[in-house]
Design a protein around this motif. Structure first.
Motif, short mmCIF file in Angstrom:
data_model
loop_
_atom_site.label_atom_id
_atom_site.label_comp_id
_atom_site.label_asym_id
_atom_site.label_seq_id
_atom_site.Cartn_x
_atom_site.Cartn_y
_atom_site.Cartn_z
N GLN A 192 -24.69 -20.01 44.24
CA GLN A 192 -24.87 -18.55 44.42
C GLN A 192 -25.08 -18.48 46.30
OE1 GLN A 192 -23.85 -15.74 42.65
NE2 GLN A 192 -24.68 -17.87 40.57
N ASP A 193 -24.95 -19.11 47.40
CA ASP A 193 -25.88 -18.85 48.13
C ASP A 193 -23.71 -19.19 48.96
OD1 ASP A 193 -26.02 -20.61 51.00
OD2 ASP A 193 -27.79 -19.89 50.19
N ALA A 194 -24.23 -19.00 49.81
CA ALA A 194 -22.82 -18.06 51.06
C ALA A 194 -22.06 -19.53 51.52
CB ALA A 194 -22.68 -16.79 51.76
N GLU A 195 -23.20 -20.38 52.04
CA GLU A 195 -22.94 -21.14 52.86
C GLU A 195 -22.84 -22.51 52.05
OE1 GLU A 195 -25.75 -21.47 55.86
OE2 GLU A 195 -25.68 -19.32 56.42
N ILE A 196 -22.15 -22.75 51.03
CA ILE A 196 -21.75 -23.48 49.93
C ILE A 196 -20.64 -24.29 50.45
CG2 ILE A 196 -21.04 -22.39 48.39
CD1 ILE A 196 -22.95 -24.36 45.86
N THR A 197 -20.64 -25.43 51.01
CA THR A 197 -19.08 -26.45 50.72
C THR A 197 -18.51 -27.17 49.39
OG1 THR A 197 -20.59 -28.88 50.94
CG2 THR A 197 -20.59 -27.69 52.44
N ALA A 198 -17.61 -27.18 49.69
CA ALA A 198 -16.83 -27.09 48.11
C ALA A 198 -16.92 -28.43 47.59
CB ALA A 198 -15.29 -27.69 48.53
N GLY A 199 -18.44 -29.59 48.36
CA GLY A 199 -18.40 -31.23 47.96
C GLY A 199 -19.97 -30.63 47.29
N LEU A 200 -20.39 -29.77 47.36
CA LEU A 200 -22.05 -29.48 46.64
C LEU A 200 -21.68 -28.54 46.27
CD1 LEU A 200 -25.26 -29.51 47.14
CD2 LEU A 200 -24.84 -27.85 48.68
N ARG A 201 -20.62 -27.67 46.06
CA ARG A 201 -20.84 -26.79 45.06
C ARG A 201 -20.17 -27.37 44.05
NH1 ARG A 201 -19.52 -21.46 44.01
NH2 ARG A 201 -19.31 -21.43 45.80
N GLN A 202 -19.47 -28.66 43.90
CA GLN A 202 -18.65 -30.02 42.49
C GLN A 202 -19.54 -30.09 42.19
OE1 GLN A 202 -16.11 -32.53 43.76
NE2 GLN A 202 -15.71 -33.20 41.69
N ARG A 203 -20.68 -30.71 42.92
CA ARG A 203 -21.86 -31.40 42.27
C ARG A 203 -23.08 -30.38 42.02
NH1 ARG A 203 -21.43 -33.72 48.07
NH2 ARG A 203 -23.55 -32.34 48.02
N ALA A 204 -23.17 -29.81 42.34
CA ALA A 204 -24.16 -28.51 41.47
C ALA A 204 -23.43 -27.95 39.77
CB ALA A 204 -24.54 -27.40 42.45
N THR A 205 -22.08 -28.27 40.03
CA THR A 205 -21.62 -28.14 38.60
C THR A 205 -21.47 -28.11 37.69
OG1 THR A 205 -19.70 -26.13 39.96
CG2 THR A 205 -19.88 -26.87 37.79
N GLN A 206 -20.79 -29.72 37.62
CA GLN A 206 -21.67 -31.45 37.05
C GLN A 206 -23.32 -31.04 36.71
OE1 GLN A 206 -19.45 -34.21 40.23
NE2 GLN A 206 -17.46 -33.50 39.30
N LEU A 207 -23.62 -31.62 37.66
CA LEU A 207 -25.62 -31.03 37.31
C LEU A 207 -25.84 -30.36 36.56
CD1 LEU A 207 -27.50 -32.42 40.76
CD2 LEU A 207 -27.17 -33.56 38.22
N ILE A 208 -25.13 -29.11 36.75
CA ILE A 208 -25.51 -28.13 35.28
C ILE A 208 -25.68 -27.75 34.05
CG2 ILE A 208 -25.07 -25.44 35.16
CD1 ILE A 208 -25.75 -25.26 38.36
N VAL A 209 -23.66 -28.72 34.39
CA VAL A 209 -23.04 -28.90 33.03
C VAL A 209 -24.18 -29.42 31.94
CG1 VAL A 209 -21.51 -29.94 31.81
CG2 VAL A 209 -21.09 -28.04 33.88
N ALA A 210 -24.41 -31.38 32.93
CA ALA A 210 -24.87 -32.26 32.75
C ALA A 210 -26.14 -31.41 31.89
CB ALA A 210 -25.28 -33.02 33.70
N LEU A 211 -27.10 -30.55 32.79
CA LEU A 211 -28.56 -30.37 31.88
C LEU A 211 -28.06 -29.50 30.72
CD1 LEU A 211 -30.10 -30.33 35.29
CD2 LEU A 211 -30.36 -31.84 33.89
N GLY A 212 -26.58 -29.26 30.33
CA GLY A 212 -26.50 -27.90 29.09
C GLY A 212 -26.58 -26.83 30.01
N GLY A 213 -26.43 -26.73 30.45
CA GLY A 213 -26.09 -25.40 31.61
C GLY A 213 -24.37 -24.61 31.80
N GLU A 214 -24.78 -23.20 31.62
CA GLU A 214 -23.57 -22.78 32.31
C GLU A 214 -23.43 -22.12 33.74
OE1 GLU A 214 -19.50 -21.20 31.65
OE2 GLU A 214 -20.73 -22.64 30.43
N PRO A 215 -22.43 -23.04 34.55
CA PRO A 215 -22.07 -22.11 35.89
C PRO A 215 -22.23 -20.76 36.03
CG PRO A 215 -21.59 -24.72 35.79
CD PRO A 215 -21.81 -24.07 34.11
N ASP A 216 -23.26 -20.61 37.06
CA ASP A 216 -22.65 -19.55 36.87
C ASP A 216 -21.54 -18.92 38.08
OD1 ASP A 216 -25.18 -18.12 36.12
OD2 ASP A 216 -26.43 -18.41 37.97
N ALA A 217 -20.44 -17.79 37.51
CA ALA A 217 -19.62 -17.67 38.30
C ALA A 217 -19.84 -17.13 39.99
CB ALA A 217 -18.31 -16.53 37.53
N GLY A 218 -20.85 -16.41 39.81
CA GLY A 218 -20.98 -16.48 41.68
C GLY A 218 -20.15 -15.03 41.99
#
Length: 218
Positions: A192-218
């Motif tokens: 949800q942070d406005a300063e997130i980079t593309a690489g960090l967004r990808q890593r965070a999304t992958q971790l959320i999915v791996a943990l069984g969560g659903e990434p927030d659309a933002g």
């Protein structure tokens, strides 16, 4: 009458000229000093710029020569022997050498170099923060998970330049400790942070999915 006026004007002009010459004789050196100061200042600035450029080029050449060394341990040694032209240059050299020490399987020496850079008071904050982050984000840093968490929380404070990366590392510590919900909360906050980079967004999304969560659309 006009001849008299003309004569007076001529005399007045001569008096003015005499006074001007007298002033020039008395204070003319001031103008010379001002001109010399201006010319000297410009010459010094040009000389300083040339010197800084030469130092930067020599520093870059020395780094390139050190990195061209074959073995990681030798590269680390060569990098530490490079004379940096500034505290910022020294910090960059230390961080490069630390990476090579890790490659040479000497994480303790790498951590010591990074800690040294992170504690350098005369160094701009961004360099100290990068060194501190690199030191604490490695699992082979020799720090316990609790120590790493304390240091990462200090880097994750709002306004800090590496706060999102520190938050990501904190989420990884949560995962390691089996605290999936806490990790998901941190990762969603990162998304949800406005300063997130593309690489960090990808890593965070992958971790959320791996943990069984659903990434927030933002």
């Amino acid at each position: 009458m006009s001849n008299t006026d003309s004569f007076i004007d001529e005399v007045t002009e001569e008096v003015r000229r005499d006074r001007l010459f007298a002033l020039l004789k008395r204070y003319g050196w001031v103008g010379v000093v001002v001109v010399l100061a201006i010319v000297g200042g410009a010459a010094w600035r040009e000389y300083s710029a040339v010197q800084r450029q030469a130092q930067a080029q020599a520093f870059g050449d020395a780094l390139r020569s050190a990195i061209d060394t074959d073995a990681p341990a030798d590269r680390a040694e060569a990098l530490q022997a490079v004379t940096a032209p500034s505290p910022e240059g020294a910090a960059v050299t230390d961080m490069l050498a630390a990476s090579e020490l890790v490659n040479a399987e000497d994480p303790a020496a790498a951590a010591a170099l990074l800690e040294q850079a992170a504690s350098e008071e005369g160094l701009p904050e961004i360099y100290r923060e990068i060194a501190a982050f690199k030191a604490v984000s490695r699992t082979d840093s020799g720090l316990s998970d609790d120590e790493r968490r304390v240091r990462l929380e200090a880097l994750a404070v709002p306004g800090k330049p590496l706060r999102l990366l520190a938050e990501e590392q904190l989420a990884l510590l949560d995962i390691k400790a089996g605290e999936s919900d806490a990790a998901l909360e941190k990762l969603q906050r990162i998304l949800q942070d406005a300063e997130i980079t593309a690489g960090l967004r990808q890593r965070a999304t992958q971790l959320i999915v791996a943990l069984g969560g659903e990434p927030d659309a933002g």
